[in-house]
Scaffold this active site. Structure first.
Site, PDB file in Angstrom:
ATOM      1  N   GLY A  49     -23.045  29.978  56.115  1.00  0.00           N
ATOM      2  CA  GLY A  49     -22.752  31.214  55.409  1.00  0.00           C
ATOM      3  C   GLY A  49     -23.391  32.422  56.074  1.00  0.00           C
ATOM      4  N   LYS A 281     -16.105  13.809  56.097  1.00  0.00           N
ATOM      5  CA  LYS A 281     -16.827  13.715  57.375  1.00  0.00           C
ATOM      6  C   LYS A 281     -18.338  13.757  57.153  1.00  0.00           C
ATOM      7  CE  LYS A 281     -16.647  18.667  58.492  1.00  0.00           C
ATOM      8  NZ  LYS A 281     -18.086  18.905  58.517  1.00  0.00           N
ATOM      9  N   ARG A 343     -26.460  18.318  60.152  1.00  0.00           N
ATOM     10  CA  ARG A 343     -27.559  17.964  59.246  1.00  0.00           C
ATOM     11  C   ARG A 343     -27.353  16.601  58.589  1.00  0.00           C
ATOM     12  NH1 ARG A 343     -27.002  22.651  54.802  1.00  0.00           N
ATOM     13  NH2 ARG A 343     -26.201  23.743  56.611  1.00  0.00           N
ATOM     14  N   GLN A 371     -24.992  17.655  52.033  1.00  0.00           N
ATOM     15  CA  GLN A 371     -23.854  17.569  51.111  1.00  0.00           C
ATOM     16  C   GLN A 371     -23.190  16.197  51.107  1.00  0.00           C
ATOM     17  OE1 GLN A 371     -21.231  21.000  51.010  1.00  0.00           O
ATOM     18  NE2 GLN A 371     -22.722  22.210  52.135  1.00  0.00           N
TER      19      GLN A 371
END
Length: 458
Positions: A49, A281, A343, A371
């Site tokens: 972002g 993914k 990450r 995530q």
């Protein structure tokens, strides 16, 4: 026009004429009159972002009478002493950054923070171009807003840079500030991940659906942007590409507006496949990191894993759309780079090495939200529902869809149930009874496999 021709065919004159033309075209499309600023705000200040906002600021920020680019992040987050010390080292290693801070009379506070005499805040350092999740890559100075209402109430374009796990909460709040607005904003979502809703019928909820449900903004005004990109590398002008997916009305002009010589943006109509793949993914990147660490970067083991995980990804996307975009080109490249570096892959490596554990949660200092963890739970729980059972290709009995995704199942037991160690991911690759991945793909390509109800469709 005198200028340089780049590989994307755009011509950039030394005076920025082509850039200004792209800005004027978008302003016209959004109905902006002379003197009326085009207002763009990025909501969320994670790595991607922040980089996205910085790219726009670098490209268009000098047209101050035509566009305003800002970024929102929550106030109050402090920078700890060790991070402040590292940040000070980064500043002093970059002469351009050092000179900029001195020129802006901002250098002294970093000296004081290094000495422990001052506490820095994340929104404070972001104004100077430092993202807390990516301090080794200084960005351009950014206009930071910590009041969400101030940031979004009259924004023409809102960029969703918050994690998928926070998207609903943030846009529920934004909806309060849009109750009386007349114009409909355009929203570009960068979030990768999903939620699973199991009642009354099992269905998947993507970030763009969360945004539309929360705000009432029509789906044609909500787009998804993703691609094979590592945020820090993009800002350092590594050549990259991405796709913006959504309605024809907005995706083509926005692709043109966002395109830069080192960041090529194409457009695509298949929002569902790209957004779901964006979540998938991250799921399989965690496993890829585990495999890499456990096998000492064995090329053979990683390729076996890649074969099986991509077949599971194809299998799952065929549940959600009748003719999904093929896992090729940028879609395949996005999967590849996320499995290779990012990450989520890093998190998998740290788990396998014993330097992190699932009990430590999925928000990691210096990395932000992992995530893929919540997405593992959402996808597995959704595919475990009895109402979605299918005929097993060999055993002539009904089985849950999750049983046909052995890697997803293993990741669920490691990350969510926490009943297996990370090294057990290798058992998913070494199972002698495992079928050829081609068979899973062929099963998925059957038209009878498509489940429109999973996206809330009749």
């Amino acid at each position: 026009m005198v200028g340089s021709v780049h590989v994307n065919g755009s011509v950039h004159g030394g005076n920025g004429t082509a850039t200004e033309e792209r800005l004027d075209e978008l302003r016209l499309l959004l109905g902006k009159s002379e003197g009326d600023l085009l207002k763009i705000v990025s909501v969320g200040a994670g790595a991607w972002g922040s980089v996205f906002a910085a790219l726009l600021q670098d490209a268009y920020g000098h047209f101050r009478d035509k566009v305003q680019i800002r970024i929102w992040r929550r106030p109050g987050r402090t920078v700890d002493r060790s991070t402040a010390e590292h940040l000070f080292e980064v500043i002093n290693s970059r002469e351009d950054v050092l000179r900029r801070l001195i020129r802006r009379c901002a250098y002294l506070k970093y000296v004081e923070a290094r000495l422990g005499d001052r506490t820095l805040y994340a929104d404070e350092i972001l104004k100077d171009g430092f993202c807390l999740n990516m301090i080794e890559t200084p960005l351009c100075p950014l206009k930071v807003v910590t009041n969400l209402q101030e940031a979004v109430w009259d924004a023409d374009i809102v960029v969703n840079g918050v994690p998928s796990t926070e998207t609903r909460e943030v846009f529920d709040e934004i909806s309060k500030y849009w109750k009386e607005r007349i114009s409909v904003p355009v929203i570009i979502s960068l979030a990768k991940g999903i939620e699973a809703s199991l009642d009354p019928i099992p269905r998947i909820i993507t970030p763009t659906q969360m945004i539309s449900s929360a705000t009432g903004v029509p789906t044609e005004n909500i787009l998804y942007l993703g691609g094979p990109n590592i945020a820090s590398e993009i800002y350092n002008k590594e050549y990259a590409n991405a796709r913006i997916c959504g309605s024809n009305k907005w995706r083509k002009p926005l692709a043109k507006f966002l395109r830069q010589p080192h960041f090529i943006v194409w457009d695509n109509s298949d929002l569902v496949t790209h957004e779901v793949m964006g979540g998938l993914k991250n799921v399989y990147a965690i496993g890829a990191g585990m495999v890499a660490a456990l096998t000492n970067e064995s090329a053979t083991s990683k390729s076996v894993y890649f074969s099986h995980c991509t077949s599971e990804m194809i299998f799952i996307t065929h549940l959600l759309t009748e003719q999904p975009e093929k896992l090729a080109g940028p879609l395949l490249a996005d999967t590849y780079v996320t499995l290779l570096k990012g990450r989520n892959a890093w998190y998998g490596q740290m788990l396998a090495k014993g330097e992190l554990s699932p009990d430590m949660g999925d928000s990691i200092k210096g990395k932000g939200m992992i995530q893929g963890v919540s997405a593992v739970g959402a996808f597995f729980e959704l595919l475990s529902q009895p109402s979605l059972s299918v005929q097993h290709p060999e055993e002539n009995k009904l089985v849950a869809l999750a049983e046909l995704c052995p890697i997803l199942k293993r990741l669920y037991r490691i990350l969510i149930k926490r009943e297996l160690p990370a090294r057990d991911i290798l058992q998913a690759l070494r199972d002698e009874t495992m079928n050829d991945p081609r068979e899973r793909i062929e099963m998925a390509q059957s038209h009878a496999f498509y489940r429109p109800s999973l996206l809330g469709k009749p």
